[in-house]
Design a protein around this motif. Structure first.
Motif, PDB file in Angstrom:
ATOM      1  N   LEU A 135     -41.442  54.853 -27.836  1.00  0.00           N
ATOM      2  CA  LEU A 135     -42.845  54.719 -28.192  1.00  0.00           C
ATOM      3  C   LEU A 135     -43.691  55.846 -27.598  1.00  0.00           C
ATOM      4  O   LEU A 135     -43.400  56.353 -26.513  1.00  0.00           O
ATOM      5  CB  LEU A 135     -43.388  53.382 -27.690  1.00  0.00           C
ATOM      6  CG  LEU A 135     -42.656  52.125 -28.174  1.00  0.00           C
ATOM      7  CD1 LEU A 135     -43.222  50.898 -27.482  1.00  0.00           C
ATOM      8  CD2 LEU A 135     -42.742  51.993 -29.680  1.00  0.00           C
ATOM      9  N   THR A 136     -44.743  56.181 -28.306  1.00  0.00           N
ATOM     10  CA  THR A 136     -45.751  57.073 -27.757  1.00  0.00           C
ATOM     11  C   THR A 136     -46.615  56.279 -26.779  1.00  0.00           C
ATOM     12  O   THR A 136     -46.613  55.042 -26.794  1.00  0.00           O
ATOM     13  CB  THR A 136     -46.641  57.635 -28.877  1.00  0.00           C
ATOM     14  OG1 THR A 136     -47.410  56.556 -29.429  1.00  0.00           O
ATOM     15  CG2 THR A 136     -45.802  58.274 -29.984  1.00  0.00           C
ATOM     16  N   PRO A 137     -47.378  56.949 -25.916  1.00  0.00           N
ATOM     17  CA  PRO A 137     -48.294  56.208 -25.030  1.00  0.00           C
ATOM     18  C   PRO A 137     -49.242  55.312 -25.813  1.00  0.00           C
ATOM     19  O   PRO A 137     -49.573  54.210 -25.369  1.00  0.00           O
ATOM     20  CB  PRO A 137     -49.045  57.325 -24.291  1.00  0.00           C
ATOM     21  CG  PRO A 137     -48.080  58.465 -24.267  1.00  0.00           C
ATOM     22  CD  PRO A 137     -47.352  58.393 -25.580  1.00  0.00           C
TER      23      PRO A 137
ATOM     24  N   PHE B 247     -49.557  48.553 -27.142  1.00  0.00           N
ATOM     25  CA  PHE B 247     -49.418  47.318 -27.917  1.00  0.00           C
ATOM     26  C   PHE B 247     -48.089  46.596 -27.670  1.00  0.00           C
ATOM     27  O   PHE B 247     -47.885  45.511 -28.194  1.00  0.00           O
ATOM     28  CB  PHE B 247     -49.518  47.627 -29.410  1.00  0.00           C
ATOM     29  CG  PHE B 247     -50.854  48.157 -29.839  1.00  0.00           C
ATOM     30  CD1 PHE B 247     -51.909  47.296 -30.120  1.00  0.00           C
ATOM     31  CD2 PHE B 247     -51.075  49.519 -29.954  1.00  0.00           C
ATOM     32  CE1 PHE B 247     -53.139  47.780 -30.511  1.00  0.00           C
ATOM     33  CE2 PHE B 247     -52.307  50.016 -30.349  1.00  0.00           C
ATOM     34  CZ  PHE B 247     -53.340  49.135 -30.621  1.00  0.00           C
ATOM     35  N   ALA B 248     -47.174  47.180 -26.920  1.00  0.00           N
ATOM     36  CA  ALA B 248     -45.793  46.709 -26.924  1.00  0.00           C
ATOM     37  C   ALA B 248     -45.443  45.717 -25.828  1.00  0.00           C
ATOM     38  O   ALA B 248     -44.299  45.260 -25.763  1.00  0.00           O
ATOM     39  CB  ALA B 248     -44.843  47.917 -26.843  1.00  0.00           C
ATOM     40  N   GLY B 249     -46.382  45.355 -24.969  1.00  0.00           N
ATOM     41  CA  GLY B 249     -46.055  44.428 -23.891  1.00  0.00           C
ATOM     42  C   GLY B 249     -45.599  43.068 -24.403  1.00  0.00           C
ATOM     43  O   GLY B 249     -46.114  42.550 -25.384  1.00  0.00           O
ATOM     44  N   GLY B 250     -44.611  42.481 -23.728  1.00  0.00           N
ATOM     45  CA  GLY B 250     -44.132  41.153 -24.095  1.00  0.00           C
ATOM     46  C   GLY B 250     -43.390  41.084 -25.403  1.00  0.00           C
ATOM     47  O   GLY B 250     -43.306  40.012 -26.015  1.00  0.00           O
ATOM     48  N   HIS B 251     -42.820  42.215 -25.847  1.00  0.00           N
ATOM     49  CA  HIS B 251     -42.131  42.271 -27.140  1.00  0.00           C
ATOM     50  C   HIS B 251     -40.626  42.245 -26.923  1.00  0.00           C
ATOM     51  O   HIS B 251     -40.097  42.928 -26.045  1.00  0.00           O
ATOM     52  CB  HIS B 251     -42.544  43.557 -27.865  1.00  0.00           C
ATOM     53  CG  HIS B 251     -42.022  43.676 -29.257  1.00  0.00           C
ATOM     54  ND1 HIS B 251     -42.296  42.757 -30.246  1.00  0.00           N
ATOM     55  CD2 HIS B 251     -41.221  44.626 -29.842  1.00  0.00           C
ATOM     56  CE1 HIS B 251     -41.713  43.126 -31.371  1.00  0.00           C
ATOM     57  NE2 HIS B 251     -41.049  44.244 -31.141  1.00  0.00           N
ATOM     58  N   LEU B 252     -39.902  41.430 -27.716  1.00  0.00           N
ATOM     59  CA  LEU B 252     -38.440  41.315 -27.658  1.00  0.00           C
ATOM     60  C   LEU B 252     -37.967  40.993 -26.237  1.00  0.00           C
ATOM     61  O   LEU B 252     -37.008  41.576 -25.736  1.00  0.00           O
ATOM     62  CB  LEU B 252     -37.788  42.614 -28.161  1.00  0.00           C
ATOM     63  CG  LEU B 252     -38.078  43.005 -29.617  1.00  0.00           C
ATOM     64  CD1 LEU B 252     -37.369  44.316 -29.956  1.00  0.00           C
ATOM     65  CD2 LEU B 252     -37.650  41.917 -30.598  1.00  0.00           C
TER      66      LEU B 252
END
Length: 404
Positions: A359-361, A366-371
């Protein structure tokens, strides 16, 4: 707190940058729902009009945005279509008879807002597949609202998920039942009357996911949609397929990708498609995946205490809930990707275990808590899940995650 909100110079410290990202997310949510912000701001020491205070906080955060490379302003939107490998946040709205539906439904969708309820939908970045989620039987009010993680994660990954409220009547009557009408009406409404229907991919890009009797109803709906050329994938979470009577035949004459998940615990007895029941997995004619949670129970898809059903039966592994959401998300991403993510068929392997996110910064925001299930199972001592797959005519494989 001092009336003057002071913002100091930028820093490259990762923890400070993470704090800024979290503040931006929270500020966006407060800005959308200022009527509920007064108490929160009061606890932080801010006095006066909540709207004015929020505007000052947002202005201050914009001042520190520059040193945090790639961070979004609260008013900006991402320029990529979300997927399982590049998620965003999610939103949901509730609809009912006043909207032209026969009963209540909740719709989940991609969003960049920090507050999910009635959040603005992320549009203009590509069209989204549709998922119909059907809950199972549980004698508690509003059980359909207790299902959160699966539709939330799908929405974050580029799907629009419609969750109708069902009566939880036995699904063995096929298309004659009231719940069949509720399910198919929800799909029709979403594609013909929902305000964001133009953001949806064509009808064949539809998936059905169900739990317990909702999975059995899902099979009925899936066969119906198949006759119209309007479905691409079906997932059964502890569907009680061994409860199905001799007639009519089980609704599993499906020629597209299917996934069957169950636990080996005693409360999931009618869902266990192993031993003599393995032949049921041979009924679908497309790719078949089966995910088995060792000692998993029928209601372990819920956080403990969040539902009144199945309280007497809890398995030893707390990861069944996030792992089920992860497998459903990667399964649908492989076979039914969002419009601009056709490469997911190659990027998500047959094992359905995704590669590390690159991922880019801006995307990391948006990616917290994913998978989280796939991540946590790597070090789990009390959890084990076996995933097997058969891709006709000859390709077979399996993996074991966790304690083995």
């Amino acid at each position: 707190m001092d009336d003057d909100l002071e913002v100091r110079g930028g820093t490259d410290d990762p923890r400070t940058q993470a704090d800024v990202l979290e503040l931006l997310r929270l500020a966006r949510g407060l800005a959308r729902r200022p009527e509920g912000a007064g108490a929160a701001l009061g606890e932080l020491g801010f006095d006066g009009d909540p709207r004015a205070r929020i505007e000052r906080i947002l202005a201050a955060l914009r001042d520190v945005r520059a040193p945090v490379t790639g961070v979004l302003d609260p008013g900006e939107s991402p320029q990529w279509q979300p997927s399982v490998l590049a998620p965003v946040f999610y939103g949901h709205t509730d609809h009912g008879t006043t909207d032209g539906l026969p009963g209540p439904v909740r719709v989940f969708y991609p969003s960049v807002d920090g507050s999910p309820q009635d959040a603005q939908m992320l549009t203009g970045v590509g069209r989204y597949p549709v998922v119909l989620f059907l809950h199972g039987q549980c004698a508690e009010p509003e059980h359909y609202l207790k299902w959160d993680l699966v539709p939330m994660q799908l929405a974050r990954s580029g799907y629009v998920v419609v969750v109708p409220k069902l009566s939880s009547a036995p699904p063995f009557g096929g298309a004659a039942g009231a719940d069949f009408a509720a399910a198919t009406s929800a799909l029709t409404w979403l594609r013909t009357q929902w305000e964001h229907r133009a953001e949806l991919m064509p009808r064949p890009m539809t998936g059905v996911v169900g739990h317990s009797w909702g999975a059995l109803l899902g099979g009925v709906v899936a066969e119906h949609l198949q006759s119209q050329g309007a479905i691409s994938a079906f997932a059964s979470l502890s569907g009680g397929w061994l409860e199905w009577p001799p007639n009519p035949p089980r609704p599993l004459d499906l020629d597209f990708a299917t996934l069957f998940a169950w636990g080996t615990g005693s409360s999931d007895l009618f869902s266990q498609l192993s031993g003599p029941a393995t032949g049921i997995l041979a009924q679908p004619r497309g790719a078949v995946h089966h995910v088995v949670f060792r000692d998993g129970e029928h209601f372990d898809y819920f956080r403990e205490g969040s539902t009144t059903c199945g309280r007497a039966f809890r398995g030893p592994c707390s990861l069944m809930r996030p792992l089920a959401a992860d497998f459903v998300t990667t399964f649908l991403s492989h076979y039914m990707p969002p419009q601009r993510w056709n490469a997911l068929a190659a990027l998500i392997p047959h094992s359905l275990v995704p590669p590390p996110l690159d991922l880019t910064p801006q995307q990391e925001f948006f990616a917290g808590g994913h998978l989280t299930g796939f991540e946590a199972i790597q070090t789990a001592r009390t959890c084990s899940v076996t995933h097997g797959w058969h891709l006709p005519p000859f390709l077979r494989g399996s993996i074991v995650l966790g304690a083995g």
